[in-house]
Design a protein around this motif. Structure first.
Motif, PDB file in Angstrom:
ATOM      1  N   MET A   7     111.368 107.901  -3.072  1.00  0.00           N
ATOM      2  CA  MET A   7     111.349 107.049  -1.885  1.00  0.00           C
ATOM      3  C   MET A   7     112.551 106.109  -1.868  1.00  0.00           C
ATOM      4  SD  MET A   7     108.976 108.228  -0.182  1.00  0.00           S
ATOM      5  CE  MET A   7     107.848 109.491  -0.665  1.00  0.00           C
ATOM      6  N   GLU A   8     112.952 105.605  -3.016  1.00  0.00           N
ATOM      7  CA  GLU A   8     114.142 104.757  -3.101  1.00  0.00           C
ATOM      8  C   GLU A   8     115.389 105.543  -2.692  1.00  0.00           C
ATOM      9  OE1 GLU A   8     114.389 102.996  -6.980  1.00  0.00           O
ATOM     10  OE2 GLU A   8     112.526 101.865  -6.694  1.00  0.00           O
ATOM     11  N   ILE A   9     115.480 106.783  -3.128  1.00  0.00           N
ATOM     12  CA  ILE A   9     116.609 107.637  -2.737  1.00  0.00           C
ATOM     13  C   ILE A   9     116.570 107.879  -1.237  1.00  0.00           C
ATOM     14  CG2 ILE A   9     117.596 109.954  -2.914  1.00  0.00           C
ATOM     15  CD1 ILE A   9     116.634 109.926  -5.870  1.00  0.00           C
ATOM     16  N   PHE A  10     115.420 108.295  -0.712  1.00  0.00           N
ATOM     17  CA  PHE A  10     115.287 108.581   0.715  1.00  0.00           C
ATOM     18  C   PHE A  10     115.604 107.364   1.569  1.00  0.00           C
ATOM     19  CE2 PHE A  10     111.852 112.023  -0.162  1.00  0.00           C
ATOM     20  CZ  PHE A  10     112.827 112.923  -0.542  1.00  0.00           C
ATOM     21  N   ASP A  11     115.206 106.187   1.109  1.00  0.00           N
ATOM     22  CA  ASP A  11     115.442 104.961   1.869  1.00  0.00           C
ATOM     23  C   ASP A  11     116.911 104.565   1.919  1.00  0.00           C
ATOM     24  OD1 ASP A  11     112.786 104.566   2.602  1.00  0.00           O
ATOM     25  OD2 ASP A  11     112.353 103.286   0.876  1.00  0.00           O
ATOM     26  N   ASN A  12     117.715 105.116   1.023  1.00  0.00           N
ATOM     27  CA  ASN A  12     119.116 104.707   0.930  1.00  0.00           C
ATOM     28  C   ASN A  12     120.119 105.780   1.326  1.00  0.00           C
ATOM     29  OD1 ASN A  12     118.998 101.901  -0.121  1.00  0.00           O
ATOM     30  ND2 ASN A  12     117.771 102.917  -1.679  1.00  0.00           N
ATOM     31  N   ILE A  13     119.663 106.831   1.980  1.00  0.00           N
ATOM     32  CA  ILE A  13     120.599 107.847   2.460  1.00  0.00           C
ATOM     33  C   ILE A  13     120.726 107.741   3.980  1.00  0.00           C
ATOM     34  CG2 ILE A  13     120.209 109.427   0.539  1.00  0.00           C
ATOM     35  CD1 ILE A  13     118.446 111.091   2.351  1.00  0.00           C
ATOM     36  N   ASN A  14     121.800 108.304   4.510  1.00  0.00           N
ATOM     37  CA  ASN A  14     122.078 108.210   5.939  1.00  0.00           C
ATOM     38  C   ASN A  14     121.447 109.330   6.758  1.00  0.00           C
ATOM     39  OD1 ASN A  14     123.632 105.881   5.656  1.00  0.00           O
ATOM     40  ND2 ASN A  14     125.430 107.082   5.091  1.00  0.00           N
ATOM     41  N   GLU A  15     120.811 110.267   6.108  1.00  0.00           N
ATOM     42  CA  GLU A  15     120.155 111.378   6.789  1.00  0.00           C
ATOM     43  C   GLU A  15     118.707 111.016   7.089  1.00  0.00           C
ATOM     44  OE1 GLU A  15     121.768 114.159   7.727  1.00  0.00           O
ATOM     45  OE2 GLU A  15     123.577 113.309   6.836  1.00  0.00           O
ATOM     46  N   GLY A  16     118.215 111.467   8.229  1.00  0.00           N
ATOM     47  CA  GLY A  16     116.819 111.237   8.563  1.00  0.00           C
ATOM     48  C   GLY A  16     115.903 112.085   7.697  1.00  0.00           C
ATOM     49  N   TYR A  18     111.700 112.750   6.719  1.00  0.00           N
ATOM     50  CA  TYR A  18     110.294 112.468   6.981  1.00  0.00           C
ATOM     51  C   TYR A  18     109.429 113.413   6.180  1.00  0.00           C
ATOM     52  CZ  TYR A  18     110.512 116.425  10.228  1.00  0.00           C
ATOM     53  OH  TYR A  18     110.687 117.667  10.782  1.00  0.00           O
ATOM     54  N   ILE A  19     108.201 112.992   5.933  1.00  0.00           N
ATOM     55  CA  ILE A  19     107.235 113.805   5.200  1.00  0.00           C
ATOM     56  C   ILE A  19     105.975 113.877   6.045  1.00  0.00           C
ATOM     57  CG2 ILE A  19     105.840 114.006   3.100  1.00  0.00           C
ATOM     58  CD1 ILE A  19     108.038 112.348   1.672  1.00  0.00           C
ATOM     59  N   LEU A  20     105.461 115.087   6.191  1.00  0.00           N
ATOM     60  CA  LEU A  20     104.229 115.320   6.942  1.00  0.00           C
ATOM     61  C   LEU A  20     103.111 115.713   5.988  1.00  0.00           C
ATOM     62  CD1 LEU A  20     105.717 117.648   9.704  1.00  0.00           C
ATOM     63  CD2 LEU A  20     105.293 115.188   9.893  1.00  0.00           C
ATOM     64  N   ASN A  21     101.879 115.384   6.356  1.00  0.00           N
ATOM     65  CA  ASN A  21     100.751 115.910   5.591  1.00  0.00           C
ATOM     66  C   ASN A  21     100.404 117.298   6.130  1.00  0.00           C
ATOM     67  OD1 ASN A  21      99.205 115.510   7.932  1.00  0.00           O
ATOM     68  ND2 ASN A  21      98.142 113.708   7.124  1.00  0.00           N
ATOM     69  N   LYS A  22      99.412 117.935   5.576  1.00  0.00           N
ATOM     70  CA  LYS A  22      99.097 119.312   5.980  1.00  0.00           C
ATOM     71  C   LYS A  22      98.564 119.412   7.405  1.00  0.00           C
ATOM     72  CE  LYS A  22      94.580 119.320   3.740  1.00  0.00           C
ATOM     73  NZ  LYS A  22      93.756 119.943   2.716  1.00  0.00           N
ATOM     74  N   GLU A  23      98.142 118.287   7.985  1.00  0.00           N
ATOM     75  CA  GLU A  23      97.693 118.283   9.379  1.00  0.00           C
ATOM     76  C   GLU A  23      98.843 118.038  10.357  1.00  0.00           C
ATOM     77  OE1 GLU A  23      95.967 116.274   7.056  1.00  0.00           O
ATOM     78  OE2 GLU A  23      94.452 117.833   6.774  1.00  0.00           O
ATOM     79  N   SER A  31     114.550 104.888   7.401  1.00  0.00           N
ATOM     80  CA  SER A  31     115.125 104.148   8.525  1.00  0.00           C
ATOM     81  C   SER A  31     116.097 104.995   9.342  1.00  0.00           C
ATOM     82  CB  SER A  31     115.794 102.865   8.047  1.00  0.00           C
ATOM     83  OG  SER A  31     116.823 103.148   7.131  1.00  0.00           O
ATOM     84  N   ALA A  32     116.800 105.923   8.705  1.00  0.00           N
ATOM     85  CA  ALA A  32     117.711 106.798   9.449  1.00  0.00           C
ATOM     86  C   ALA A  32     116.923 107.668  10.430  1.00  0.00           C
ATOM     87  CB  ALA A  32     118.517 107.675   8.488  1.00  0.00           C
ATOM     88  N   PHE A  33     115.759 108.156  10.032  1.00  0.00           N
ATOM     89  CA  PHE A  33     114.925 108.941  10.934  1.00  0.00           C
ATOM     90  C   PHE A  33     114.435 108.086  12.095  1.00  0.00           C
ATOM     91  CE2 PHE A  33     110.786 110.577  12.313  1.00  0.00           C
ATOM     92  CZ  PHE A  33     111.169 111.848  12.715  1.00  0.00           C
ATOM     93  N   LEU A  34     114.026 106.847  11.793  1.00  0.00           N
ATOM     94  CA  LEU A  34     113.562 105.951  12.848  1.00  0.00           C
ATOM     95  C   LEU A  34     114.651 105.701  13.885  1.00  0.00           C
ATOM     96  CD1 LEU A  34     111.590 103.395  10.685  1.00  0.00           C
ATOM     97  CD2 LEU A  34     110.647 105.221  12.115  1.00  0.00           C
ATOM     98  N   LYS A  35     115.888 105.547  13.436  1.00  0.00           N
ATOM     99  CA  LYS A  35     117.011 105.375  14.368  1.00  0.00           C
ATOM    100  C   LYS A  35     117.204 106.619  15.215  1.00  0.00           C
ATOM    101  CE  LYS A  35     119.549 102.101  11.529  1.00  0.00           C
ATOM    102  NZ  LYS A  35     120.741 101.884  10.696  1.00  0.00           N
TER     103      LYS A  35
END
Length: 53
Positions: A7-16, A18-23, A31-35
Motif C-alpha cells: 500500500m505504501e508503494i501504491f500510494d507513492n506511484i504516479n499510476e492509478g 485499484y483493488i476490487l473484491n470478488k464482487e 490518489s492517482a486513480f482518484l485523480k
C-alpha cells in the motif's frame, strides 16, 4: 506487513491503482486513480467497478 508495504508503494506511484473484491467492489484505490476518475475515496470504496469506467 507485506500488505502495508504494498500500500505504501501504491500510494507513492504516479499510476492509478485499484483493488476490487470478488464482487467487483473497490476496496482500495490510490490518489492517482482518484485523480483519473475525478472522485474521492469515499465516492469509490464499495462502489462497483463499472460505475467509474
Amino acid at each position: 506487513m507485506l500488505e502495508k508495504h504494498l500500500m505504501e508503494i501504491f500510494d507513492n506511484i504516479n499510476e492509478g491503482v485499484y483493488i476490487l473484491n470478488k464482487e467487483g467492489q473497490y476496496i482500495y484505490c490510490n490518489s492517482a486513480f482518484l485523480k483519473m476518475v475525478g472522485a474521492t475515496k469515499d465516492d469509490i470504496i464499495k462502489e462497483k467497478e463499472n460505475n467509474f469506467n
